[in-house]
Design a protein around this motif. Sequence first.
Motif, PDB file in Angstrom:
ATOM      1  N   CYS A   1       0.860  -1.182   0.000  1.00  0.00           N
ATOM      2  CA  CYS A   1       0.000   0.000   0.000  1.00  0.00           C
ATOM      3  C   CYS A   1       0.897   1.233   0.000  1.00  0.00           C
ATOM      4  O   CYS A   1       2.052   1.169   0.411  1.00  0.00           O
ATOM      5  CB  CYS A   1      -0.872   0.064   1.256  1.00  0.00           C
ATOM      6  SG  CYS A   1      -1.508  -1.508   1.848  1.00  0.00           S
TER       7      CYS A   1
ATOM      8  N   GLY B  47       0.435   3.150   3.785  1.00  0.00           N
ATOM      9  CA  GLY B  47      -0.602   2.527   4.592  1.00  0.00           C
ATOM     10  C   GLY B  47      -2.010   2.938   4.235  1.00  0.00           C
ATOM     11  O   GLY B  47      -2.964   2.657   4.980  1.00  0.00           O
TER      12      GLY B  47
ATOM     13  N   CYS C 269      -5.780  -1.871   3.401  1.00  0.00           N
ATOM     14  CA  CYS C 269      -4.356  -2.116   3.595  1.00  0.00           C
ATOM     15  C   CYS C 269      -4.196  -2.962   4.850  1.00  0.00           C
ATOM     16  O   CYS C 269      -4.590  -2.553   5.944  1.00  0.00           O
ATOM     17  CB  CYS C 269      -3.620  -0.779   3.732  1.00  0.00           C
ATOM     18  SG  CYS C 269      -1.830  -0.955   3.833  1.00  0.00           S
TER      19      CYS C 269
ATOM     20  N   CYS D 167      -1.544  -4.782   7.172  1.00  0.00           N
ATOM     21  CA  CYS D 167      -0.128  -4.919   7.527  1.00  0.00           C
ATOM     22  C   CYS D 167       0.800  -4.468   6.401  1.00  0.00           C
ATOM     23  O   CYS D 167       1.795  -5.123   6.065  1.00  0.00           O
ATOM     24  CB  CYS D 167       0.188  -6.352   7.940  1.00  0.00           C
ATOM     25  SG  CYS D 167      -0.633  -6.844   9.479  1.00  0.00           S
ATOM     26  N   GLY D 168       0.423  -3.337   5.781  1.00  0.00           N
ATOM     27  CA  GLY D 168       1.267  -2.748   4.745  1.00  0.00           C
ATOM     28  C   GLY D 168       1.046  -3.286   3.355  1.00  0.00           C
ATOM     29  O   GLY D 168       1.656  -2.789   2.406  1.00  0.00           O
TER      30      GLY D 168
END
Length: 249
Positions: A194, A197, A207, A209-210
């Motif tokens: 992402c 975030g 998104c 955890c990234g």
Amino acid sequence: FNGDANSCRNSNQCTCGVCGDKQTATYCSTNDNCASGWCEASSEGAITTGCAGQCKPKRLNGDPCFNGDANSCRTSDQCTCGLCGSKLPNTKSCSTNDNCSSHWCQARWQGAFTSGCQGTCQRRRENGESCFNGDASSCRTSSQCTCGLCGSKQPNGKSCSTNANCLTNWCQGGFSTAGCQGTCQRKRNDGEWCHSGDGKSCRNPQCTCGRCGYKLPNGYKCSTDNNCRSGNCKGPWWGGTLGCNGTCG
């Protein structure tokens, strides 16, 4: 005979030495003396009184008006910047957008005025072309100027201020995109990082955890079992999975 209307059989009227009240190609004093409705002076600034004028055909749209007089125009009875007609074609002088068939009267340069026939009728721009001086009136389809380009939605690679400015609905920037500091970009697929975030950078607008996506494949970071396609978010031996400390597996 000798200016005597009694010598005239049909009209009983003598106009500038000729029998009849409406003339075609003879001398005249007023527009009412002419079958065409137009009594023209011998030159610009001259007068027609005392039979000093001559009956002539009225001009067509696009022809020069005589001395700026709309009465010399046949169809529109309007003189616009020296030419007969209310709507002029491209390249002709204009004062307002209403003077042009294209509805766009362009100034000679950015910041200049069009009043007093200082503008020129021009075609309006297509989406993706530069607006003139940020003026949405120069745009044909959308009548909207977005960050200097015609159109309400811009393609990838173009400047933007908000997601709504982009065909992809994603305007990517650094600290801020305000003031056209962003750039329209594609949205990311599931599993890709992402942007900062922000789930709006993802096709599936979440998104996790990234990474883009609701459910991530094995090997990706997770916080809960719901984050994983496998339904199993494994934590390290020394602690839990919260805060993306787990791994899908």
